[in-house]
Write a protein that holds these residues in place. Sequence first.
Motif, PDB file in Angstrom:
ATOM      1  N   ASP A 190      -3.836  -6.020  -2.461  1.00  0.00           N
ATOM      2  CA  ASP A 190      -4.980  -5.463  -3.184  1.00  0.00           C
ATOM      3  C   ASP A 190      -4.507  -5.332  -4.629  1.00  0.00           C
ATOM      4  O   ASP A 190      -3.893  -4.341  -5.018  1.00  0.00           O
ATOM      5  CB  ASP A 190      -5.363  -4.102  -2.593  1.00  0.00           C
ATOM      6  CG  ASP A 190      -6.532  -3.438  -3.308  1.00  0.00           C
ATOM      7  OD1 ASP A 190      -6.811  -3.803  -4.466  1.00  0.00           O
ATOM      8  OD2 ASP A 190      -7.139  -2.523  -2.724  1.00  0.00           O
ATOM      9  N   PRO A 215      -5.626  -4.960  -7.920  1.00  0.00           N
ATOM     10  CA  PRO A 215      -5.857  -3.838  -8.847  1.00  0.00           C
ATOM     11  C   PRO A 215      -5.171  -2.551  -8.397  1.00  0.00           C
ATOM     12  O   PRO A 215      -4.623  -1.803  -9.228  1.00  0.00           O
ATOM     13  CB  PRO A 215      -7.385  -3.698  -8.855  1.00  0.00           C
ATOM     14  CG  PRO A 215      -7.883  -5.065  -8.504  1.00  0.00           C
ATOM     15  CD  PRO A 215      -6.894  -5.583  -7.498  1.00  0.00           C
ATOM     16  N   ARG A 216      -5.186  -2.289  -7.096  1.00  0.00           N
ATOM     17  CA  ARG A 216      -4.538  -1.074  -6.607  1.00  0.00           C
ATOM     18  C   ARG A 216      -3.030  -1.121  -6.831  1.00  0.00           C
ATOM     19  O   ARG A 216      -2.426  -0.128  -7.269  1.00  0.00           O
ATOM     20  CB  ARG A 216      -4.838  -0.883  -5.118  1.00  0.00           C
ATOM     21  CG  ARG A 216      -4.068   0.273  -4.508  1.00  0.00           C
ATOM     22  CD  ARG A 216      -4.332   0.452  -3.039  1.00  0.00           C
ATOM     23  NE  ARG A 216      -3.451   1.489  -2.479  1.00  0.00           N
ATOM     24  CZ  ARG A 216      -3.516   1.915  -1.226  1.00  0.00           C
ATOM     25  NH1 ARG A 216      -4.416   1.413  -0.405  1.00  0.00           N
ATOM     26  NH2 ARG A 216      -2.671   2.838  -0.802  1.00  0.00           N
ATOM     27  N   SER A 237      -5.561  -4.568 -16.282  1.00  0.00           N
ATOM     28  CA  SER A 237      -4.686  -3.539 -15.719  1.00  0.00           C
ATOM     29  C   SER A 237      -3.947  -2.808 -16.829  1.00  0.00           C
ATOM     30  O   SER A 237      -4.048  -3.169 -18.002  1.00  0.00           O
ATOM     31  CB  SER A 237      -3.667  -4.203 -14.781  1.00  0.00           C
ATOM     32  OG  SER A 237      -2.589  -4.778 -15.515  1.00  0.00           O
ATOM     33  N   THR A 255       0.821  -1.216   0.000  1.00  0.00           N
ATOM     34  CA  THR A 255       0.000   0.000   0.000  1.00  0.00           C
ATOM     35  C   THR A 255       0.852   1.261   0.000  1.00  0.00           C
ATOM     36  O   THR A 255       0.315   2.361  -0.132  1.00  0.00           O
ATOM     37  CB  THR A 255      -0.930   0.031   1.226  1.00  0.00           C
ATOM     38  OG1 THR A 255      -0.145   0.187   2.419  1.00  0.00           O
ATOM     39  CG2 THR A 255      -1.754  -1.248   1.317  1.00  0.00           C
ATOM     40  N   ALA A 275      -2.213  -0.485 -10.454  1.00  0.00           N
ATOM     41  CA  ALA A 275      -2.390   0.930 -10.798  1.00  0.00           C
ATOM     42  C   ALA A 275      -1.239   1.767 -10.246  1.00  0.00           C
ATOM     43  O   ALA A 275      -0.722   2.673 -10.923  1.00  0.00           O
ATOM     44  CB  ALA A 275      -3.731   1.432 -10.270  1.00  0.00           C
ATOM     45  N   ASP A 276      -0.820   1.481  -9.011  1.00  0.00           N
ATOM     46  CA  ASP A 276       0.307   2.215  -8.424  1.00  0.00           C
ATOM     47  C   ASP A 276       1.597   1.944  -9.189  1.00  0.00           C
ATOM     48  O   ASP A 276       2.406   2.864  -9.419  1.00  0.00           O
ATOM     49  CB  ASP A 276       0.474   1.833  -6.956  1.00  0.00           C
ATOM     50  CG  ASP A 276      -0.617   2.421  -6.062  1.00  0.00           C
ATOM     51  OD1 ASP A 276      -1.356   3.311  -6.516  1.00  0.00           O
ATOM     52  OD2 ASP A 276      -0.721   1.964  -4.895  1.00  0.00           O
TER      53      ASP A 276
END
Length: 271
Positions: A120, A122-123, A191, A97, A126-127
């Motif tokens: 997580d 998908p997160r 993604s 995170t 994206a990051d």
Amino acid sequence: MTADPPALFASARKHYARFRPWYPEEFFALLAERFGLDGTQTVMDLGCGPGMSALPLAPHVARLYAIDPEPGMLAAGARLAAERSITNIEWVNGDSTQITALGLPPVDLCVMAKSFHWFDRPRVLADLDTLITPGGGIVIASAGPPGTTPLPAWAPVIAGVRTSYLGPVRRAGTGTYPEPEDHFTDTLRRSPFSHVALTSLNQHVTRDLDQLIGLQLSNSYSTPAQLGDRLDAFTRDLRRTLLDHDPSGLYDEVIRTEVLIATRPGRSTTP
């Protein structure tokens, strides 16, 4: 998922590097070929543990950031790096995170070796899209989707003993671990890194009894912390049951590693 990976693996760390199988040389040769690793790249190993992919990958790159939330895992990796005179790894305490807040430079490749299922997803993808260079990509190494890898003959024997101590549901800390609903390939294709190639590698391993028992204590669902004051009884029962199954004390396994190489559209995943 109701899991806290740092807490899960704190009691497993001394077993992890000693008893977990290291990745075959073919894995690192594949990454070097696919991404043209020539000693000039910057790479991230996200969820690095004690460096089981970071350490062999480091000679192929200029700088490697090994990131893990469990300080003991990082300390074990740093000790192994010092023993091997590997000096281009920075061991970073952080989790999935925080990757955009760690102050990292742009990276050419992110490797997630048996860690992606904790995130997580998908997160994280994206990051990583904000951090990975235009020609870079992602590599996920795992055992593949549940049920796709044949189990060795001793696996049900161990599962029976584990179930008698910890129950039939896979544990994760104080909660349980649900298998991801999506295959990793499907998640990647939704993604920014939607161009995906799959390679499978097999390695044959023979373990003695102590090594096989130590392996169980490295797993998040059967760590010493999970077993608590039943640890000695568990290892004693496991030893007896395995010897009843195969008195030779030697246990074979073919370990399958599924390697997903993902890049942005327009960037080929082949040389």
